[in-house]
Design a protein around this motif. Structure first.
Motif, mmCIF file in Angstrom:
data_model
loop_
_atom_site.group_PDB
_atom_site.id
_atom_site.type_symbol
_atom_site.label_atom_id
_atom_site.label_comp_id
_atom_site.label_asym_id
_atom_site.label_seq_id
_atom_site.Cartn_x
_atom_site.Cartn_y
_atom_site.Cartn_z
ATOM 1 N N PRO A 1 0.834 -1.205 0.000
ATOM 2 C CA PRO A 1 0.000 0.000 0.000
ATOM 3 C C PRO A 1 0.863 1.247 0.000
ATOM 4 N N HIS B 1 -0.268 10.400 4.974
ATOM 5 C CA HIS B 1 -0.384 8.957 5.143
ATOM 6 C C HIS B 1 -0.080 8.314 3.789
ATOM 7 N N LEU C 1 -1.473 6.018 2.248
ATOM 8 C CA LEU C 1 -2.688 5.800 1.455
ATOM 9 C C LEU C 1 -3.189 7.094 0.830
ATOM 10 N N HIS D 1 3.663 -5.000 11.522
ATOM 11 C CA HIS D 1 2.272 -4.977 11.960
ATOM 12 C C HIS D 1 1.851 -6.323 12.536
ATOM 13 N N TYR E 1 -3.234 -6.746 10.178
ATOM 14 C CA TYR E 1 -2.712 -6.144 8.960
ATOM 15 C C TYR E 1 -2.525 -7.211 7.875
ATOM 16 N N TYR F 1 -5.781 -7.803 6.332
ATOM 17 C CA TYR F 1 -6.048 -6.709 5.399
ATOM 18 C C TYR F 1 -5.300 -6.906 4.086
ATOM 19 N N ASP G 1 -7.001 -7.136 0.526
ATOM 20 C CA ASP G 1 -6.669 -6.140 -0.480
ATOM 21 C C ASP G 1 -6.278 -6.809 -1.802
ATOM 22 N N VAL H 1 -5.251 -0.387 11.449
ATOM 23 C CA VAL H 1 -5.607 -1.263 10.329
ATOM 24 C C VAL H 1 -6.970 -0.872 9.766
ATOM 25 N N TYR I 1 -6.495 1.228 6.908
ATOM 26 C CA TYR I 1 -6.154 0.481 5.698
ATOM 27 C C TYR I 1 -7.391 -0.210 5.119
ATOM 28 N N ASP J 1 -9.344 1.921 2.896
ATOM 29 C CA ASP J 1 -8.848 1.973 1.524
ATOM 30 C C ASP J 1 -9.361 0.772 0.729
ATOM 31 N N CYS J 2 -9.358 -0.366 1.366
ATOM 32 C CA CYS J 2 -9.836 -1.593 0.724
ATOM 33 C C CYS J 2 -11.330 -1.456 0.401
#
Ligand SMILES: [Mg+2]
Ligand SMILES: [Mg+2]
Ligand SMILES: [Mg+2]
Ligand SMILES: [Mg+2]
Ligand SMILES: [Mg+2]
Ligand SMILES: [Mg+2]
Ligand SMILES: [Mg+2]
Ligand SMILES: [Mg+2]
Ligand SMILES: [Mg+2]
Ligand SMILES: [Mg+2]
Ligand SMILES: [Mg+2]
Ligand SMILES: [Mg+2]
Ligand SMILES: [Mg+2]
Ligand SMILES: [Mg+2]
Ligand SMILES: [Mg+2]
Ligand SMILES: [Mg+2]
Ligand SMILES: [Mg+2]
Ligand SMILES: [Mg+2]
Ligand SMILES: [Mg+2]
Ligand SMILES: [Mg+2]
Ligand SMILES: [Mg+2]
Ligand SMILES: [Mg+2]
Ligand SMILES: [Mg+2]
Ligand SMILES: [Mg+2]
Ligand SMILES: [Mg+2]
Ligand SMILES: [Mg+2]
Ligand SMILES: [Mg+2]
Ligand SMILES: [Mg+2]
Ligand SMILES: [Mg+2]
Ligand SMILES: [Mg+2]
Ligand SMILES: [Mg+2]
Lengths: 384, 384, 384, 384, 384
Positions: A32, A100, A102, D182, D186, D189, D193, D265, D268, D271-272
């Protein structure tokens, strides 16, 4: 109403027609925050505009780190990055603004879906800016990312040639309106407002095209018309995909009580939200009209076929019986072999009677069709 | 039911047909609050109606500042502005009523989407007032903006010639009903109620047009019918865009506990909301019927083609074989060269037998089609 | 299942076909609470049914004020008003029951959209009662307004001739079931239940009509079929507009904790709500089937055209070449001028060979069509 | 963009075309937790990857119980099971990881609908992983189940040959990015992803196919085109069924404050989630375009028929009258019997006049059609 | 996959085809709780299964009152009533189980819409159980009502011959799985699970029928195909009406924190809910595919017509001009009257030149059609 001076780069070639329906994606499984730099992309230029109520300055930045002193200063600092052509510069920008991974990914790997995301001390806003193609047919669009911090606004634009922000820059420079008396959240509003208002001229063109299509579709539906309706539906769908999430993003900016946005600016954002709703309303209306036009088209094609068939039927129905009569009297039965064999051929009035018969038959049929209105319909389509 | 005395200005020319689907927008990036005055707009006339339970007065105002003494007086003060033709007057009005720049913008830059917005001590209500065109075909509409304050109501109308408020003015003047015993919030309700009720006569006309179209579409679907259905769908869509946000606006007036609106008036607004729902319900119903009619139209066109084809098929099927027979006996094979060469031509009963054969064949075919009902269908369409 | 003894007034003339899609509206700007009395309306008759667990009485009321003593008595008092023909009586009723002007307006100015509204110490419920037309085709409907107070229920019906409440009156009179042991809220439930259950027989008829249409549409799609499908869609839409808001109204009766309705009666209302959902579910199902039938109709019309075209094509394809051959040997090239000029005409076997050629050609074509199944399809449509 | 090295098993035979629209079900009434092992399924292989910031190891596990020591260790332990071919191994795995019988059932009895379920100390995530078929036409998919515990992640894959996780394994092995710093949430994730990002290449292929279909459908609509459009609608529907519940599942992971997933997380996962929305947005867009194409197809077929009919009508309309004229002068009325019987036949200019008449008639008709543009349309379809 | 041994009663006659779209209703105004016993209904048989962890017994009950001792015992008591043929027995059952009159009404007066309702100390669940018809075409369904009390479960089935509960009975008898270690809420879950899982085999058959229809509709669209598509849409609509409310009912069982259902069983109900979603998802998918197929059908009919028209046009276009030429040389202009009158007839090469002309014309036309691909399309439809 094509805007003069639009960049030639906008006249994109035909081959990436479906481009508007794609999102960026990287190799599944990539780390990422991985950035992908397009080989054609121009290196970013960075312009810093710094202002407060009493003064305003504009400077071109060469190293991202030059921004650092401005970030915590009380003045409003707008760092405007145009072009996504250098991974190194963008990574350094990310470090300077503490982005960040992302966030940096969304800013660089365009296109992304418009959205708002809150981060520690920052708000990320992904927006889509549309503009008419210079040809006047269709529109093009680019991603603008806004990162709003306590005293700074970072904007990153996909395409360097064009943006809709010149009037805002002018208002800052000339201290027009009240922009210099507000904080950085007002600046973010002003840019967002320019982006949303940029949808209206595009929609206006579609409204005119729809009106032109409406006549064409009833009067003279051709293969070209069909292509145009489909193309319009496709482009309106693309517009809808641009404005819909943008409206939601602005709404969440207004509702979520983020301290980076003051109550006063929220009132202005409400106006911006209102315009986004208006844009969406127009898009949906045009989509519905375009969909109705498809129905009308189909019916028109059927109407046209009826008229073709009527012509064929009129001609055939009139002449086929006449031809039969002519055929009968072209038979070679021998009158000499029998008095019953085609005595008509030797009558004194034979031929005139035959013509009278044929003309009577023909005019009865013409009258029949006339009374049923087939000729009216036929002449009504003369403009066809 | 066209209203008599409607202004000639309503008979808008054809060229701005899609007008109803546009919103006002100004140059992207303009200062918020920028007003755009249409060159054709007439200068505003301002009328002040001031009343309490015991008396009511009506005066024409020449300078906006004349309103100031009335604003805080306990009496109900209705300032009615008609026409948007002078930026200076409108700006002064804005200052007199302490309007937010965005409020003034929405009031002046028409058309805006109907909505309610609460401001410090004021409520802004953007409404759309519809009225039938004098021609009886289609409707026209104008924006009415209401700004409700503690003791005053400012209304701003787009078009000066016409409004739906005369009965309310009459009720104030003659102290009819209870309007003079209520506060200014009731006045705002009364005007809004007039606006919403104005949709019903328009809808009634569409209901009648739909009924007329229903027969036409099954019995005699023509190009004209198709245009009418499309036009109706288009206008109903436009009506829906006017009433839908208005309904939401009234609902938020009822729900949001703004102190400018008393509980008692909320009950009246509930009735107004109820009527808005009724209007929307009728619009959606008519839209659905119009959409069904498009389906019926398409099927009717197919039915009509079947009837045309049946006529052609009947004629062709009957006469083509007969013509063939006539063609056979028109051949010139030499009977003298061989006894096998068309001896029929020399038979005594040759010609009558030939006719008998042809008539038998024709009547069999007619009987065949008759039994299958093709002639029934055909005669059934005589009214076509 | 047409109800016997339905009033002749139900057989409404054709001209107000779209009536079901209208709401009442009065002149925009009229005083709220203005009543409009239809010139044809019969003067109201008022019947008072008063009961408790031990006794029940029924009396006809001539002056609305006669109701006053009953309103606060502990017994259940049901005042049933039939007919909307006298403004004076209705105004007096309004005063007797302390009705809000807006309530009286909704009760008198029919049709209104079904709804529930809570007032000080009263609940207003506007309901729509449907019943099959005596002809068995379509349904008619009337508005029933229920005003529920602490110890009384006022019902006002649009049409005096008919209502669905006789079984409830009988249960009160004969003390059947538990109705006399309950309070007035149970009476309101019982009437509402009768109204909702009255939708089922109407829907049953539509179910049967749908089944009849299903065969017709595939086997023999005619103009008549198309009209029937459209008419059914129209009437189902009208039914949906009656039941949808009624369902919502009952739901809000259950949810809003109004003290006028006891927890026990809420359980009964839940059953009534359940039936309203069932009605709506059936309406939506029938609507969907009717819409599918329109699609089927369109395809069937195309199928039928294919069969017509096949007949024409078979006949033409077989006879056109034969006619050409006959035409060839009908040419007048002079055999005497050259041995190459149509020597066939003088051959001994010329004519038989010509027939053989023609019959061979015809039978090959017939075989070709036969193998492709065109004759099967053709004979399959004999029932057409 | 077909991925190289995809397993041959993916080239599924035609007969299970509708497979994507089925879910697993067992015999109604079976004990919950019953596993059904497909006879063709390969026995599971188990790979354990165990890592912390400083080191990472990978080992193949032969007995499920070997995992036990890793489960409570502080390091991240990823147990990856590929293949569903042994009930005994899977039952033992269930005991080792304390899986609820319903969890084990969902993991083994594929396909299940994607979902998230929280259990005591575990989160179950059912995901669907798509990949292009090697043929480049269509995609195939498999179920991946993730069970997230405090320090371990169990993944179970339906098909052993392929997964999208190699880049993640590589990042763990080479300590690329921050994955080794992580926790196990994570890792979950990162795998999710990879799964979501795997939809993009599939969608890209459909975008290209849509563009290819667009031309085909207007220019040359054939039976093949129709099949392709239908097939595309079917496959997009299948894709939508895969991504829609997955999006909801990720959203509930973000919202539900399960302690197994840290706030970091969650950013993140947001984002996913964003990517899942993008996938769904593209699927819906393509579905809408494919549905529009069906409408265009239907209209195109009608257009094509119009052109066929025009050709027939032109030819017939020109030649049928000429043939009639020729037929007239082929009649055998005896000129000797009367001076009125076809004296033209004996005129000096008879034959040339006849030709002139016929040519004039023909050229008028050609001109008539020419002016109406029938020949233009006809030549415009040359590419047809 | 038709279930063997299904009762003959299932093979319902054609006349009540729309039965699935009806709900039970009684005479409007009837006393709530009125039961209507179908004359054909068999008298109920009552079976009591009573079990705890250590033992299980099964007995047939003749008087409903025999159940009383079991109701408060700690063991799980399942009273299963099959058949609705005796009002007296059902009323006594109602008294034994203290059923609310509305519950008894819903249980007896079938069909009702699936739902969950909570009563004092009881939960009523109305479910619909589907099963394939023995013929393998279509499905039939019956209502199962479950009344869950603290230690008992009463189930009432509409049809006595069949239910899906034998595997559950077997699990109880043989102590298979964990069912005997759970309370009565788990039993209710187990039965509900059997009912929901029973939808899958039905759906599987529709999936197969859809696949068969897909080929038929493109290759050879006939009237039969059209009927099948419509019938499938109709049956899928019926299935959707069965599963949709059932899903909602299960969801409310999970959400509403009724003490009659333990947290542990809620986890199992979540699985059942998951399956209900899967069923609904498949139904909606099939519905969408069936609707697409209707679009494809319509286009296919148009395609087929194009092919028919092409054949007619090819034949006509080739032979009509030839026939005209033959007609010309069949004219009787007298060559003796003038050297201009048809001298061709006397040329030495007249006849061969005429044939050459005709063959050249014909072959040009054939070539023209060949190049445009009309023959390809034609031969491509050989399988038609
Ligand atoms: Mg584009
Ligand atoms: Mg991202
Ligand atoms: Mg415009
Ligand atoms: Mg237009
Ligand atoms: Mg339209
Ligand atoms: Mg449409
Ligand atoms: Mg208009
Ligand atoms: Mg504004
Ligand atoms: Mg009307
Ligand atoms: Mg109508
Ligand atoms: Mg439509
Ligand atoms: Mg439609
Ligand atoms: Mg009606
Ligand atoms: Mg009202
Ligand atoms: Mg029925
Ligand atoms: Mg049906
Ligand atoms: Mg339809
Ligand atoms: Mg449909
Ligand atoms: Mg597939
Ligand atoms: Mg499961
Ligand atoms: Mg693409
Ligand atoms: Mg496309
Ligand atoms: Mg479609
Ligand atoms: Mg479409
Ligand atoms: Mg459509
Ligand atoms: Mg059925
Ligand atoms: Mg019930
Ligand atoms: Mg299947
Ligand atoms: Mg399929
Ligand atoms: Mg459809
Ligand atoms: Mg479709």
């Amino acid at each position: 109403m094509p805007r003069p001076g639009a960049p030639p780069a906008l006249a994109a070639p035909e081959e990436d027609e479906l481009y508007e329906f794609d999102y960026f994606y990287h190799e599944p499984g990539a780390v990422p925050g991985t950035l992908r730099i397009d080989a054609d992309a121009l290196p970013p230029t960075i312009v810093l505009i710094d202002y407060c109520e009493t003064k305003a300055s504009r400077s071109t930045i060469h190293e991202p780190e030059e921004c650092i002193p401005y970030l915590d200063s009380a003045s409003v600092s707008w760092v405007d990055v145009k072009g996504l052509g250098s991974e190194e510069t963008l990574q350094r920008l990310g470090r300077v603004f503490s982005l960040h991974p992302l966030v940096l990914e969304d800013v660089v790997n365009v296109p992304q879906r418009p959205k708002v995301e809150e981060y520690q001390n920052q708000i990320l806003l992904i927006a889509r800016m549309v503009t008419l193609k210079p040809s006047g047919e269709g529109f093009c669009s680019e991603q603008v990312s806004l990162i709003l911090g306590p005293h700074y606004l970072l904007t990153v634009q996909e395409e360097p040639e064009y943006d809709a922000f010149d009037p805002v820059r002018e208002r800052i420079r000339t201290n027009k309106g009240t922009i210099r008396t507000h904080q950085v959240d007002y600046l973010a509003y002003a840019l967002l407002d320019s982006i949303i208002d940029g949808f209206f001229p595009v929609l206006e063109v579609y409204g005119e095209q729809l009106e032109a299509l409406e006549d064409e579709v009833v009067m003279n539906p051709s293969r070209k018309t069909l292509e145009k309706i489909y193309q319009m539906r496709r482009e309106l769908l693309s517009l809808r995909r641009a404005i819909w999430p943008q409206r939601d993003a602005i709404n969440s900016l207004i509702r979520d009580e983020n301290p980076l946005i003051s109550a006063e600016v929220r009132v202005y954002l409400r106006d911006c939200y209102d315009h986004a709703i208006q844009v969406l309303d127009m898009v949906e209306t045009y989509r519905e009209l375009a969909s109705s036009l498809m129905d009308v088209y189909l019916s028109s094609v059927g109407n046209k076929m009826n008229e073709i068939m009527k012509l064929l039927t009129v001609i055939s129905t009139i002449f086929i019986p006449l031809t039969f009569i002519a055929g009968v009297y072209g038979m070679n039965f021998n009158p000499d072999a029998s008095p019953l064999n085609m005595p008509e051929l030797n009558w004194y009035w034979g031929y005139p009677v035959c013509w009278t018969l044929m003309l009577t038959l023909a005019s009865s049929l013409v009258g029949f069709f006339w009374r049923r209105g087939w000729f009216e319909n036929f002449s009504a389509s003369k403009n066809d």
